[in-house]
Design a protein around this motif. Structure first.
Motif, PDB file in Angstrom:
ATOM      1  N   GLY A  98       0.791  -1.230   0.000  1.00  0.00           N
ATOM      2  CA  GLY A  98       0.000   0.000   0.000  1.00  0.00           C
ATOM      3  C   GLY A  98       0.822   1.278   0.000  1.00  0.00           C
ATOM      4  N   LEU A  99       2.153   1.154   0.072  1.00  0.00           N
ATOM      5  CA  LEU A  99       2.997   2.358   0.100  1.00  0.00           C
ATOM      6  C   LEU A  99       2.882   3.145  -1.206  1.00  0.00           C
ATOM      7  N   GLY A 100       2.871   2.454  -2.346  1.00  0.00           N
ATOM      8  CA  GLY A 100       2.763   3.120  -3.644  1.00  0.00           C
ATOM      9  C   GLY A 100       1.420   3.819  -3.801  1.00  0.00           C
ATOM     10  N   ARG A 101       0.360   3.131  -3.430  1.00  0.00           N
ATOM     11  CA  ARG A 101      -0.983   3.727  -3.512  1.00  0.00           C
ATOM     12  C   ARG A 101      -1.055   4.980  -2.634  1.00  0.00           C
ATOM     13  N   GLY A 121       2.228  10.774 -16.589  1.00  0.00           N
ATOM     14  CA  GLY A 121       3.567  10.196 -16.549  1.00  0.00           C
ATOM     15  C   GLY A 121       3.682   9.052 -17.528  1.00  0.00           C
ATOM     16  N   GLN A 122       4.833   8.414 -17.509  1.00  0.00           N
ATOM     17  CA  GLN A 122       5.106   7.275 -18.380  1.00  0.00           C
ATOM     18  C   GLN A 122       5.190   6.024 -17.520  1.00  0.00           C
ATOM     19  N   ALA A 123       4.431   4.992 -17.896  1.00  0.00           N
ATOM     20  CA  ALA A 123       4.405   3.748 -17.127  1.00  0.00           C
ATOM     21  C   ALA A 123       5.453   2.778 -17.640  1.00  0.00           C
ATOM     22  N   LEU A 124       6.085   2.081 -16.730  1.00  0.00           N
ATOM     23  CA  LEU A 124       7.010   1.018 -17.091  1.00  0.00           C
ATOM     24  C   LEU A 124       6.197  -0.135 -17.666  1.00  0.00           C
ATOM     25  N   ASP A 125       6.583  -0.593 -18.844  1.00  0.00           N
ATOM     26  CA  ASP A 125       5.817  -1.656 -19.488  1.00  0.00           C
ATOM     27  C   ASP A 125       6.723  -2.414 -20.457  1.00  0.00           C
ATOM     28  N   ASN A 126       7.370  -3.454 -19.933  1.00  0.00           N
ATOM     29  CA  ASN A 126       8.216  -4.286 -20.788  1.00  0.00           C
ATOM     30  C   ASN A 126       8.030  -5.749 -20.399  1.00  0.00           C
ATOM     31  N   GLU A 127       8.780  -6.617 -21.018  1.00  0.00           N
ATOM     32  CA  GLU A 127       8.594  -8.054 -20.759  1.00  0.00           C
ATOM     33  C   GLU A 127       9.006  -8.467 -19.348  1.00  0.00           C
ATOM     34  N   PHE A 134      -0.914  -1.172 -11.943  1.00  0.00           N
ATOM     35  CA  PHE A 134      -0.916  -0.349 -10.733  1.00  0.00           C
ATOM     36  C   PHE A 134      -1.580   0.997 -11.009  1.00  0.00           C
ATOM     37  N   TYR A 135      -1.153   1.670 -12.074  1.00  0.00           N
ATOM     38  CA  TYR A 135      -1.717   2.981 -12.393  1.00  0.00           C
ATOM     39  C   TYR A 135      -3.196   2.883 -12.765  1.00  0.00           C
ATOM     40  N   PHE A 140      -5.913   5.925 -13.144  1.00  0.00           N
ATOM     41  CA  PHE A 140      -5.347   6.611 -14.299  1.00  0.00           C
ATOM     42  C   PHE A 140      -5.829   5.976 -15.596  1.00  0.00           C
ATOM     43  N   GLU A 141      -5.951   6.800 -16.626  1.00  0.00           N
ATOM     44  CA  GLU A 141      -6.260   6.308 -17.960  1.00  0.00           C
ATOM     45  C   GLU A 141      -4.926   5.960 -18.628  1.00  0.00           C
ATOM     46  N   ILE A 142      -4.874   4.803 -19.277  1.00  0.00           N
ATOM     47  CA  ILE A 142      -3.649   4.322 -19.911  1.00  0.00           C
ATOM     48  C   ILE A 142      -3.763   4.512 -21.417  1.00  0.00           C
ATOM     49  N   LYS A 143      -2.670   4.953 -22.026  1.00  0.00           N
ATOM     50  CA  LYS A 143      -2.656   5.144 -23.479  1.00  0.00           C
ATOM     51  C   LYS A 143      -1.295   4.703 -24.024  1.00  0.00           C
ATOM     52  N   LYS A 144      -1.317   3.752 -24.964  1.00  0.00           N
ATOM     53  CA  LYS A 144      -0.074   3.299 -25.601  1.00  0.00           C
ATOM     54  C   LYS A 144       0.199   4.164 -26.819  1.00  0.00           C
TER      55      LYS A 144
END
Length: 163
Positions: A98-101, A121-127, A134-135, A140-144
């Motif tokens: 819960g620290l991140g939240r 911001g930019q989300a970390l998203d790799n293999e 989390f976001y 948050f709304e996510i957009k690639k």
């Protein structure tokens, strides 16, 4: 087509905006286990219209390297219009606790107090790692965009949920 130049803020506008942010930070309740540190006012840079943003680091005192780095951006009128989450790092021993939240909730509350209308911001998203889920869970709304995954939230659209 004419391209307009960005309006440069006066020294006085920058100084007033900075002082208002400092006052809000002084009055804001970060709790006893967090500390906040902001980029110091630099009158020499202000003379030339810079900076139009200030970095704020919020760090946990007792949870290893667990922190969030924010950039508060000024608009052309000297108001705070958006906050960029540059980095958020929760020590691996304390992830999923819960620290991140809590850091995100503090960011939202602080942004509201300052009058900001957008957090992004930019989300970390790799293999190997991804912070996209989390976001999303934080609202948050996510957009690639090609290989970059961005997230954003318009403050006025925040709906409080019962947890």
């Amino acid at each position: 087509m004419k391209v307009g130049r960005k309006k440069m803020l006066s020294y006085k506008q920058q100084e007033e905006a900075y002082k208002s942010l400092i006052q809000i930070l002084k009055d804001f309740d970060f709790g006893t286990d967090l500390e906040a540190c902001i980029t110091e006012w630099n009158p020499n840079k202000a003379i030339f219209g810079f900076p139009n943003n200030y970095n704020l680091a919020i760090r946990y005192l007792n949870y290893g390297k667990s922190d969030i780095d924010l950039i508060f951006n000024l608009d052309d009128e000297g108001g705070w219009n958006k906050v960029e989450i540059m980095n958020m790092d929760i020590d691996s021993k304390y992830q999923r606790t819960g620290l991140g939240r809590r850091l995100i909730e503090l960011t939202i509350a602080l942004s509201k107090a300052v009058g900001v209308n957008k957090i992004y911001g930019q989300a970390l998203d790799n293999e190997y790692n991804s912070s996209v889920g989390f976001y999303e869970k934080c609202g948050f709304e996510i957009k690639k965009q090609n290989t970059i995954t961005m997230f954003h939230m318009i403050i006025s659209e925040i709906v409080t949920s019962n947890r």
